[in-house]
Write a protein that holds these residues in place. Structure first.
Motif, mmCIF file in Angstrom:
data_model
loop_
_atom_site.group_PDB
_atom_site.id
_atom_site.type_symbol
_atom_site.label_atom_id
_atom_site.label_comp_id
_atom_site.label_asym_id
_atom_site.label_seq_id
_atom_site.Cartn_x
_atom_site.Cartn_y
_atom_site.Cartn_z
ATOM 1 N N ASN A 53 0.859 -1.192 0.000
ATOM 2 C CA ASN A 53 0.000 0.000 0.000
ATOM 3 C C ASN A 53 0.891 1.236 0.000
ATOM 4 O OD1 ASN A 53 -2.607 -1.235 0.132
ATOM 5 N ND2 ASN A 53 -2.169 -1.766 2.249
ATOM 6 N N SER A 72 -5.956 -6.321 -6.811
ATOM 7 C CA SER A 72 -7.316 -6.192 -7.353
ATOM 8 C C SER A 72 -8.041 -7.534 -7.333
ATOM 9 C CB SER A 72 -7.291 -5.613 -8.764
ATOM 10 O OG SER A 72 -6.576 -6.450 -9.632
ATOM 11 N N GLU A 75 -9.335 -7.967 -3.825
ATOM 12 C CA GLU A 75 -10.519 -7.117 -3.632
ATOM 13 C C GLU A 75 -11.722 -7.670 -4.376
ATOM 14 O OE1 GLU A 75 -10.706 -2.967 -3.525
ATOM 15 O OE2 GLU A 75 -9.575 -3.040 -1.661
ATOM 16 N N SER A 76 -11.509 -8.247 -5.538
ATOM 17 C CA SER A 76 -12.632 -8.798 -6.306
ATOM 18 C C SER A 76 -13.282 -9.979 -5.594
ATOM 19 C CB SER A 76 -12.186 -9.218 -7.711
ATOM 20 O OG SER A 76 -11.429 -10.417 -7.662
ATOM 21 N N GLU A 80 -11.111 -6.416 1.780
ATOM 22 C CA GLU A 80 -10.745 -5.004 1.828
ATOM 23 C C GLU A 80 -9.230 -4.868 1.713
ATOM 24 O OE1 GLU A 80 -11.410 -1.065 2.000
ATOM 25 O OE2 GLU A 80 -13.044 -2.497 2.270
ATOM 26 N N THR A 83 -9.737 -0.108 -1.137
ATOM 27 C CA THR A 83 -10.935 0.681 -1.424
ATOM 28 C C THR A 83 -11.412 1.470 -0.216
ATOM 29 O OG1 THR A 83 -11.598 -0.919 -3.101
ATOM 30 C CG2 THR A 83 -13.301 0.560 -2.285
ATOM 31 N N ALA A 86 -9.301 4.467 0.305
ATOM 32 C CA ALA A 86 -9.590 5.539 -0.655
ATOM 33 C C ALA A 86 -10.807 6.351 -0.204
ATOM 34 C CB ALA A 86 -9.818 4.959 -2.041
ATOM 35 N N LEU A 87 -11.824 5.660 0.277
ATOM 36 C CA LEU A 87 -13.008 6.368 0.789
ATOM 37 C C LEU A 87 -12.661 7.173 2.040
ATOM 38 C CD1 LEU A 87 -15.617 3.509 0.294
ATOM 39 C CD2 LEU A 87 -15.354 5.590 -1.088
#
Length: 98
Positions: A53, A72, A75-76, A80, A83, A86-87
């Motif tokens: 990260n 990714s 995450e898919s 977590e 994402t 980022a929020l």
């Protein structure tokens, strides 16, 4: 009647504002990476995913990324990785830059 305007202080005003925004983005970027490390709900077998990260402050804003090729994919599968961070960063930037 001619009117003469003096705007020599405008550049320094914008430069100071730009520096303040960059400092806020740097602070929030560090917080977001810490958030991602703390809140990642996947099993970190090798330690690579959490260490991957990263953030950087670009001319057009804050960039968050995970440099692991399989982030990714994780995450898919509903885990977590970045994402939520980022929020979190979006929320914090709105608080920092008013």
């Amino acid at each position: 009647m001619a009117v003469k305007f003096e705007f020599s202080d405008v550049d320094s005003f914008f430069e100071q504002g730009y520096a303040e925004v960059k400092a806020a983005e740097d602070k929030v970027g560090k917080e977001a990476v810490d958030y991602a490390i703390e809140h990642g709900n996947y099993q970190n077998r090798t330690g690579t995913l959490r260490k991957s990260n990263k953030y950087s402050v670009q001319d057009d804003g804050l960039e968050l990324r995970n440099e692991a090729e399989y982030a990714s994919f994780v995450e898919s599968k509903g885990y977590e990785v970045l994402t939520g961070a980022a929020l979190y960063a979006e929320k914090r930037l709105k608080e920092e830059i008013k």
